[in-house]
Motif scaffolding. Structure first.
Motif, PDB file in Angstrom:
ATOM      1  N   ALA A   1     -48.352 -51.053 -10.652  1.00  0.00           N
ATOM      2  CA  ALA A   1     -48.955 -50.250 -11.723  1.00  0.00           C
ATOM      3  C   ALA A   1     -48.473 -50.710 -13.100  1.00  0.00           C
ATOM      4  O   ALA A   1     -49.252 -50.760 -14.057  1.00  0.00           O
ATOM      5  CB  ALA A   1     -48.630 -48.777 -11.517  1.00  0.00           C
ATOM      6  N   ILE A   2     -47.198 -51.052 -13.186  1.00  0.00           N
ATOM      7  CA  ILE A   2     -46.661 -51.520 -14.466  1.00  0.00           C
ATOM      8  C   ILE A   2     -47.263 -52.873 -14.815  1.00  0.00           C
ATOM      9  O   ILE A   2     -47.626 -53.132 -15.965  1.00  0.00           O
ATOM     10  CB  ILE A   2     -45.116 -51.588 -14.413  1.00  0.00           C
ATOM     11  CG1 ILE A   2     -44.556 -50.173 -14.305  1.00  0.00           C
ATOM     12  CG2 ILE A   2     -44.552 -52.300 -15.632  1.00  0.00           C
ATOM     13  CD1 ILE A   2     -43.061 -50.101 -14.145  1.00  0.00           C
ATOM     14  N   THR A   3     -47.409 -53.736 -13.828  1.00  0.00           N
ATOM     15  CA  THR A   3     -48.016 -55.043 -14.053  1.00  0.00           C
ATOM     16  C   THR A   3     -49.475 -54.892 -14.467  1.00  0.00           C
ATOM     17  O   THR A   3     -49.945 -55.579 -15.382  1.00  0.00           O
ATOM     18  CB  THR A   3     -47.916 -55.895 -12.778  1.00  0.00           C
ATOM     19  OG1 THR A   3     -46.554 -55.953 -12.368  1.00  0.00           O
ATOM     20  CG2 THR A   3     -48.415 -57.299 -13.015  1.00  0.00           C
TER      21      THR A   3
ATOM     22  N   VAL B   1     -51.995 -55.021 -21.933  1.00  0.00           N
ATOM     23  CA  VAL B   1     -51.399 -54.578 -23.201  1.00  0.00           C
ATOM     24  C   VAL B   1     -50.748 -55.759 -23.899  1.00  0.00           C
ATOM     25  O   VAL B   1     -50.925 -55.973 -25.106  1.00  0.00           O
ATOM     26  CB  VAL B   1     -50.373 -53.437 -22.972  1.00  0.00           C
ATOM     27  CG1 VAL B   1     -49.565 -53.171 -24.219  1.00  0.00           C
ATOM     28  CG2 VAL B   1     -51.086 -52.176 -22.526  1.00  0.00           C
ATOM     29  N   HIS B   2     -50.001 -56.549 -23.153  1.00  0.00           N
ATOM     30  CA  HIS B   2     -49.348 -57.718 -23.737  1.00  0.00           C
ATOM     31  C   HIS B   2     -50.393 -58.724 -24.237  1.00  0.00           C
ATOM     32  O   HIS B   2     -50.258 -59.278 -25.332  1.00  0.00           O
ATOM     33  CB  HIS B   2     -48.421 -58.388 -22.730  1.00  0.00           C
ATOM     34  CG  HIS B   2     -47.846 -59.666 -23.239  1.00  0.00           C
ATOM     35  ND1 HIS B   2     -46.940 -59.703 -24.270  1.00  0.00           N
ATOM     36  CD2 HIS B   2     -48.064 -60.944 -22.871  1.00  0.00           C
ATOM     37  CE1 HIS B   2     -46.629 -60.962 -24.520  1.00  0.00           C
ATOM     38  NE2 HIS B   2     -47.301 -61.734 -23.680  1.00  0.00           N
ATOM     39  N   GLY B   3     -51.422 -58.957 -23.444  1.00  0.00           N
ATOM     40  CA  GLY B   3     -52.476 -59.892 -23.851  1.00  0.00           C
ATOM     41  C   GLY B   3     -53.181 -59.450 -25.123  1.00  0.00           C
ATOM     42  O   GLY B   3     -53.444 -60.258 -26.021  1.00  0.00           O
ATOM     43  N   PHE B   4     -53.488 -58.175 -25.208  1.00  0.00           N
ATOM     44  CA  PHE B   4     -54.150 -57.654 -26.403  1.00  0.00           C
ATOM     45  C   PHE B   4     -53.240 -57.761 -27.618  1.00  0.00           C
ATOM     46  O   PHE B   4     -53.681 -58.173 -28.701  1.00  0.00           O
ATOM     47  CB  PHE B   4     -54.571 -56.195 -26.185  1.00  0.00           C
ATOM     48  CG  PHE B   4     -55.257 -55.590 -27.376  1.00  0.00           C
ATOM     49  CD1 PHE B   4     -56.553 -55.932 -27.689  1.00  0.00           C
ATOM     50  CD2 PHE B   4     -54.587 -54.684 -28.185  1.00  0.00           C
ATOM     51  CE1 PHE B   4     -57.183 -55.385 -28.795  1.00  0.00           C
ATOM     52  CE2 PHE B   4     -55.201 -54.135 -29.288  1.00  0.00           C
ATOM     53  CZ  PHE B   4     -56.503 -54.491 -29.602  1.00  0.00           C
TER      54      PHE B   4
ATOM     55  N   ASN C   1     -39.727 -55.509 -15.129  1.00  0.00           N
ATOM     56  CA  ASN C   1     -40.386 -55.078 -13.901  1.00  0.00           C
ATOM     57  C   ASN C   1     -40.392 -56.204 -12.870  1.00  0.00           C
ATOM     58  O   ASN C   1     -40.148 -55.973 -11.687  1.00  0.00           O
ATOM     59  CB  ASN C   1     -41.818 -54.623 -14.196  1.00  0.00           C
ATOM     60  CG  ASN C   1     -42.524 -54.107 -12.957  1.00  0.00           C
ATOM     61  OD1 ASN C   1     -41.980 -53.325 -12.203  1.00  0.00           O
ATOM     62  ND2 ASN C   1     -43.748 -54.572 -12.763  1.00  0.00           N
ATOM     63  N   LEU C   2     -40.618 -57.414 -13.304  1.00  0.00           N
ATOM     64  CA  LEU C   2     -40.631 -58.559 -12.401  1.00  0.00           C
ATOM     65  C   LEU C   2     -39.255 -58.793 -11.786  1.00  0.00           C
ATOM     66  O   LEU C   2     -39.131 -59.132 -10.613  1.00  0.00           O
ATOM     67  CB  LEU C   2     -41.094 -59.810 -13.155  1.00  0.00           C
ATOM     68  CG  LEU C   2     -41.210 -61.099 -12.355  1.00  0.00           C
ATOM     69  CD1 LEU C   2     -42.276 -60.959 -11.277  1.00  0.00           C
ATOM     70  CD2 LEU C   2     -41.530 -62.258 -13.277  1.00  0.00           C
ATOM     71  N   ALA C   3     -38.210 -58.589 -12.595  1.00  0.00           N
ATOM     72  CA  ALA C   3     -36.846 -58.837 -12.122  1.00  0.00           C
ATOM     73  C   ALA C   3     -36.303 -57.705 -11.253  1.00  0.00           C
ATOM     74  O   ALA C   3     -35.344 -57.920 -10.511  1.00  0.00           O
ATOM     75  CB  ALA C   3     -35.920 -59.040 -13.314  1.00  0.00           C
TER      76      ALA C   3
END
Length: 94
Positions: free
Chosen positions: A30-32, A38-41, A22-24
């Protein structure tokens, strides 16, 4: 408990991949907003599950701290160390 670690490690890697993609590309907020937590959890779950794993070596615990791929590396290390431990154990025959 290893199954939960497997799921958390895959979720961690997939969520990071989606965030980087998404960053690229489009960089949709919304995705961020969804992918970050989700990634942190998933990352925290990988670390907690690895530390609480009885057969986890110090190396596996340290590997779990690596963001993204650390969970899969820790899981591989746990499987490798428990497999070699079983192979070296004496067998008794009747």
């Amino acid at each position: 408990m290893r199954r939960a670690l497997e799921i958390a490690a895959i979720a961690e890697l997939l969520s990071l991949s989606i965030l980087l993609l998404n960053l690229a590309t489009a960089h949709f907020p919304a995705i961020t907003s969804l992918g970050g937590p989700v990634h942190g959890f998933a990352y925290l779950m990988v670390v907690i599950l690895t530390v609480s794993e009885k057969t986890a070596s110090t190396r596996a615990k340290l590997l779990s701290l690596t963001p993204g791929i650390g969970g899969l590396l820790a899981l591989r290390q746990i499987r490798h160390s428990s497999g070699s431990r079983r192979a070296g154990s004496p067998t008794t025959s009747l």
